[in-house]
Design a protein around this motif. Structure first.
Motif, short mmCIF file in Angstrom:
data_model
loop_
_atom_site.label_atom_id
_atom_site.label_comp_id
_atom_site.label_asym_id
_atom_site.label_seq_id
_atom_site.Cartn_x
_atom_site.Cartn_y
_atom_site.Cartn_z
N PHE A 56 41.64 -7.42 -37.54
CA PHE A 56 40.62 -6.75 -38.18
C PHE A 56 41.01 -5.18 -37.43
N SER A 57 40.94 -4.33 -38.96
CA SER A 57 40.92 -2.81 -38.43
C SER A 57 40.48 -2.86 -36.63
N ASP A 58 41.00 -1.08 -36.57
CA ASP A 58 40.57 -0.34 -34.96
C ASP A 58 38.89 -0.19 -35.14
N ARG A 59 38.96 -0.51 -36.48
CA ARG A 59 37.35 0.75 -36.29
C ARG A 59 36.35 -1.03 -37.34
N ALA A 60 36.36 -2.10 -36.59
CA ALA A 60 35.95 -3.67 -37.59
C ALA A 60 34.71 -3.69 -36.36
N MET A 61 33.49 -4.07 -37.14
CA MET A 61 32.38 -3.96 -36.37
C MET A 61 32.07 -5.43 -36.59
N ALA A 62 31.48 -6.20 -35.60
CA ALA A 62 30.74 -7.55 -35.66
C ALA A 62 29.47 -7.91 -34.79
N ILE A 63 28.82 -8.97 -35.64
CA ILE A 63 27.34 -8.72 -34.66
C ILE A 63 26.93 -10.25 -34.59
N ASP A 64 26.53 -10.21 -33.24
CA ASP A 64 26.18 -11.35 -33.16
C ASP A 64 25.07 -11.93 -33.29
N LEU A 65 24.84 -13.12 -33.79
CA LEU A 65 23.29 -13.28 -34.56
C LEU A 65 22.92 -14.53 -34.30
N PRO A 66 22.08 -15.16 -34.07
CA PRO A 66 20.80 -14.61 -32.58
C PRO A 66 21.91 -14.69 -31.64
N THR A 69 21.64 -14.58 -24.56
CA THR A 69 22.06 -13.73 -23.73
C THR A 69 22.86 -13.52 -24.13
N GLY A 70 23.70 -13.18 -24.64
CA GLY A 70 24.84 -12.65 -24.74
C GLY A 70 26.36 -12.78 -24.50
N ARG A 71 26.53 -14.25 -24.43
CA ARG A 71 27.65 -14.64 -23.86
C ARG A 71 28.32 -13.94 -24.85
N MET A 72 28.55 -14.37 -25.83
CA MET A 72 29.76 -13.99 -26.40
C MET A 72 30.35 -13.05 -26.59
N PHE A 73 29.79 -11.42 -26.24
CA PHE A 73 30.47 -10.22 -25.87
C PHE A 73 31.55 -10.06 -25.33
N PRO A 74 31.95 -10.40 -24.18
CA PRO A 74 33.36 -10.23 -24.02
C PRO A 74 34.07 -10.63 -24.98
N LEU A 75 34.20 -11.61 -25.57
CA LEU A 75 35.23 -11.69 -26.41
C LEU A 75 35.36 -10.81 -27.33
N LEU A 76 33.94 -10.67 -27.92
CA LEU A 76 34.20 -10.27 -29.37
C LEU A 76 34.10 -8.14 -29.29
N ASN A 77 33.99 -8.08 -27.55
CA ASN A 77 34.12 -6.30 -27.91
C ASN A 77 35.20 -6.50 -27.46
N SER A 78 36.41 -7.52 -27.29
CA SER A 78 37.91 -7.00 -27.09
C SER A 78 38.28 -7.70 -28.05
N ARG A 79 37.95 -7.01 -29.56
CA ARG A 79 38.71 -7.17 -30.34
C ARG A 79 37.27 -6.95 -31.44
N PHE A 80 36.98 -6.10 -31.47
CA PHE A 80 36.12 -5.28 -31.93
C PHE A 80 35.08 -3.85 -31.72
N ASN A 81 35.71 -2.94 -32.23
CA ASN A 81 35.05 -1.38 -31.79
C ASN A 81 33.22 -1.56 -31.72
N ILE A 82 32.72 -1.85 -32.68
CA ILE A 82 31.48 -2.28 -32.83
C ILE A 82 30.78 -3.75 -31.70
N VAL A 83 30.21 -3.77 -31.30
CA VAL A 83 29.49 -5.30 -31.35
C VAL A 83 28.19 -4.79 -31.34
N PHE A 84 27.26 -5.38 -32.05
CA PHE A 84 25.29 -5.64 -32.07
C PHE A 84 25.46 -7.21 -31.70
N ALA A 85 24.41 -7.30 -31.37
CA ALA A 85 22.98 -8.24 -30.78
C ALA A 85 21.32 -8.44 -32.46
#
Length: 143
Positions: A56-66, A69-85
């Motif tokens: 992924f590029s250093d500007r990559a964006m992800a969304i965790d849907l649904p 409780t957000g348990r995947m955030f640490p994993l996503l945040n380590s690889r994506f520039n912006i992470v949406f819930a």
């Protein structure tokens, strides 16, 4: 005797996950015992391995849907520039945001309020098996 349609069931589930007491007990209920802990670790490891297969590029964006409780955030945040819930439950979104600092959007998984090709990854952990017509959902995510 009246049987519930899948639409009725879906509406009931949405109402259920909007309850604060459900949000507060969700992780313990799902992952609080040894088998739940094993499932949690197995899911997180599998998602980590899948994501590692992509560049992924250093500007990559992800969304965790649904987002739940957000348990995947640490994993996503380590690889994506912006992470949406994203979630249809304001209570779940608030929990995830307060816990991890996600950018949040209250939304329907079948009608995302984003322009085409916004996300490099859409994560749907524990959601897809509950979908009656997966093709509808995948068409929305493909755009």
């Amino acid at each position: 005797m009246r049987t519930r349609s899948l639409t009725d069931h879906s509406s009931l589930k949405k109402l259920y996950y909007k309850q604060q007491e459900v949000v507060n007990s969700y992780e313990n209920k799902r992952f609080g015992n040894p088998s739940g802990q094993w499932i949690k670790a197995t899911e997180e490891n599998a998602i980590d391995e899948i994501i590692n297969d992509f560049v992924f590029s250093d500007r990559a964006m992800a969304i965790d849907l649904p987002v739940g409780t957000g348990r995947m955030f640490p994993l996503l945040n380590s690889r994506f520039n912006i992470v949406f819930a994203g979630d249809s439950s304001p209570a779940m979104i608030q929990h995830a945001v307060s816990r991890f600092g996600y950018k949040a959007v209250n939304c329907d998984a079948f009608q995302l309020p984003f322009s085409h090709e916004t996300f490099d990854l859409i994560l749907c952990a524990r959601f897809v098996p509950h979908i009656q017509d997966l093709q509808i959902l995948l068409r929305e995510y493909q755009r």
